[in-house]
Design an enzyme around this catalytic site. Sequence first.
Site, PDB file in Angstrom:
ATOM      1  N   ASN A 123       0.493  -1.666  -0.520  1.00  0.00           N
ATOM      2  CA  ASN A 123      -0.169   0.348   0.261  1.00  0.00           C
ATOM      3  C   ASN A 123       0.689   1.198   0.370  1.00  0.00           C
ATOM      4  O   ASN A 123       2.314   1.242   0.573  1.00  0.00           O
ATOM      5  CB  ASN A 123      -0.873  -0.251   1.209  1.00  0.00           C
ATOM      6  CG  ASN A 123      -0.207   0.210   2.762  1.00  0.00           C
ATOM      7  OD1 ASN A 123       0.288   0.751   2.645  1.00  0.00           O
ATOM      8  ND2 ASN A 123      -0.456  -1.270   3.545  1.00  0.00           N
ATOM      9  N   ASP A 133      -5.296  -5.877   5.463  1.00  0.00           N
ATOM     10  CA  ASP A 133      -6.620  -6.746   5.852  1.00  0.00           C
ATOM     11  C   ASP A 133      -6.216  -8.411   5.000  1.00  0.00           C
ATOM     12  O   ASP A 133      -6.626  -8.908   5.684  1.00  0.00           O
ATOM     13  CB  ASP A 133      -7.628  -6.292   5.115  1.00  0.00           C
ATOM     14  CG  ASP A 133      -7.773  -4.758   6.053  1.00  0.00           C
ATOM     15  OD1 ASP A 133      -6.981  -5.315   6.850  1.00  0.00           O
ATOM     16  OD2 ASP A 133      -8.320  -4.090   5.040  1.00  0.00           O
ATOM     17  N   LYS A 192       9.682 -17.201  -9.086  1.00  0.00           N
ATOM     18  CA  LYS A 192       9.017 -16.544  -9.767  1.00  0.00           C
ATOM     19  C   LYS A 192       7.936 -16.748 -10.273  1.00  0.00           C
ATOM     20  O   LYS A 192       8.275 -17.874 -11.565  1.00  0.00           O
ATOM     21  CB  LYS A 192       9.849 -15.407 -10.176  1.00  0.00           C
ATOM     22  CG  LYS A 192       9.600 -14.668 -11.247  1.00  0.00           C
ATOM     23  CD  LYS A 192      10.898 -13.438 -12.063  1.00  0.00           C
ATOM     24  CE  LYS A 192      10.221 -12.141 -12.314  1.00  0.00           C
ATOM     25  NZ  LYS A 192      10.688 -11.515 -13.738  1.00  0.00           N
ATOM     26  N   PHE A 211      -5.320   4.404  13.626  1.00  0.00           N
ATOM     27  CA  PHE A 211      -5.698   5.123  12.838  1.00  0.00           C
ATOM     28  C   PHE A 211      -6.474   4.528  12.068  1.00  0.00           C
ATOM     29  O   PHE A 211      -6.749   4.015  11.370  1.00  0.00           O
ATOM     30  CB  PHE A 211      -4.245   5.561  12.050  1.00  0.00           C
ATOM     31  CG  PHE A 211      -3.170   6.430  12.592  1.00  0.00           C
ATOM     32  CD1 PHE A 211      -2.491   5.671  14.710  1.00  0.00           C
ATOM     33  CD2 PHE A 211      -3.064   7.315  12.377  1.00  0.00           C
ATOM     34  CE1 PHE A 211      -1.429   7.520  14.692  1.00  0.00           C
ATOM     35  CE2 PHE A 211      -1.785   8.584  12.692  1.00  0.00           C
ATOM     36  CZ  PHE A 211      -1.337   8.132  13.934  1.00  0.00           C
ATOM     37  N   LYS A 218     -14.877   2.205  14.464  1.00  0.00           N
ATOM     38  CA  LYS A 218     -13.490   2.074  14.222  1.00  0.00           C
ATOM     39  C   LYS A 218     -13.565   1.976  15.974  1.00  0.00           C
ATOM     40  O   LYS A 218     -12.635   0.576  16.294  1.00  0.00           O
ATOM     41  CB  LYS A 218     -12.314   2.460  13.805  1.00  0.00           C
ATOM     42  CG  LYS A 218     -11.546   1.819  13.172  1.00  0.00           C
ATOM     43  CD  LYS A 218     -10.332   1.966  12.028  1.00  0.00           C
ATOM     44  CE  LYS A 218      -8.928   1.202  12.801  1.00  0.00           C
ATOM     45  NZ  LYS A 218      -8.343   1.824  11.288  1.00  0.00           N
ATOM     46  N   LYS A 228     -13.028  -1.359  18.106  1.00  0.00           N
ATOM     47  CA  LYS A 228     -12.196  -2.544  18.563  1.00  0.00           C
ATOM     48  C   LYS A 228     -11.498  -1.587  19.487  1.00  0.00           C
ATOM     49  O   LYS A 228     -10.390  -1.825  20.186  1.00  0.00           O
ATOM     50  CB  LYS A 228     -10.984  -1.747  17.598  1.00  0.00           C
ATOM     51  CG  LYS A 228     -11.398  -1.854  15.932  1.00  0.00           C
ATOM     52  CD  LYS A 228      -9.975  -2.357  14.790  1.00  0.00           C
ATOM     53  CE  LYS A 228     -10.413  -2.532  13.814  1.00  0.00           C
ATOM     54  NZ  LYS A 228      -9.905  -2.691  12.414  1.00  0.00           N
TER      55      LYS A 228
END
Length: 401
Positions: free
Chosen positions: A213, A282, A292, A326, A340, A344
């Site tokens: 990401n 996730d 490969k 965050f 959240k 959590k």
Amino acid sequence: MQKKFLTGQCIVLGVTGGIAAYKAVEVASSLKKLGAEVQVVMTEAAQEFVQPLTFRAVTHNPVITDMFAEPKSWEVEHISLAQKADLFLIVPATANIIGKIANGIADDMLSTTAMATQASVLLAPAMNVNMYNNPILQSNIDKLSKLGYGVVEPASGYLACGVEGKGRLAAPEKIVELAIRELTLSADWQGVKVLVTAGGTQEPWDPVRYLGNHSSGKMGYAVAKVAARRGAEVLLVTAPTALESPLGVEVEQVQTAREMYEAVLAVAAEQEVIIKAAAVADYRPQNKAEDKIKKDESEPLINLERNPDILAELGRRKERQFLVGFAAESEQLLTNAQAKLKNKNLDLIVANDISAVDSGFKVDTNQVVLISAQDQQELPKLSKMEVAARLLDKIVELREE
Ligand SMILES: Cc1cc2nc3c(=O)[nH]c(=O)nc-3n(C[C@H](O)[C@H](O)[C@H](O)COP(=O)(O)O)c2cc1C
């Protein structure tokens, strides 16, 4: 009468040879009024702009200009001054002094003292816009920032050289405010055990490729750096980034979400505060190919499976820790972040609109909302270091409650 915030604090104020040198007089005067002992060191060029006598009159201390002048005591002056400093300020900081410090040059009293000090160093650059934009200067600033030097961003506007642009010395009151902050912050996290996570995890698909990401790790590293500077015992568990390890921080490198899960859960119980700034994948590819995967006519499918939810697990196991998450969201920021926070079992969430300009991934600035069960505080767009400082302030406030 003004409250003397800074009584007992020694500030070494370096003044270099720029037009804005006269503004350093106001900085010296304000710091003196706040009770600080101000010791001014001027470069030779600085004395072309302002007389040492002016600083002497304002600070009530002799001004140091010459490394080889007859010493007033047996002490080696640049070393004793460097050790005495609680804060080292350079106002204005010329392109020249920035280049010298960034490259380890110590050829006059100011650069030598700056090299010898262990105090925080805060530089306030001021120069012509083209000098400021010069990539050499920018890379020197970048290097200093990564090493933990504070840099007060110059303002934009009309410059003494007759052009408009960025390079004007930040307002003296802003410099003084940052100096106060630096001096008064330093102890409020003394000895607190803090775990910070940072970076974006990488989920391998074969030995060459991975799913990743856009997280650069800058926000988490800023939190670790500022917490350490304020006295915390910081462990930074980080996914791969291009950043240098912050000074005074223990660093553990991981690659995948599962590795991060293991590393974090192994030490979570010992922590007082856990700040999860990492962007954890996730999902991961179900199978990692040993070799490969070759390009051929087929279009391979990647089957994904879920990674463990580190934050949720920390929330479940939480006993006495203060847990911060965050939320990087591109839509319905506050609603998603509030959900959240609750789901959590977090104490605080930093909601981060990644669709906003100059906010979120990769950039050096961020615009966030701090949300707790008690309240919601929207911060303006700030440098990530400043966001980190404000976040730590908020945690102190909530923990005291
Ligand atoms: C009128 C004048 C104004 C200057 N203003 C600046 C300035 O604002 N910023 C800067 O980096 N250099 C400025 N310089 C160039 C510095 O004085 C020069 O680079 C000097 O070597 C800096 O030495 P120092 O860093 O030891 O003080 C200026 C020079 C002159 C003659």
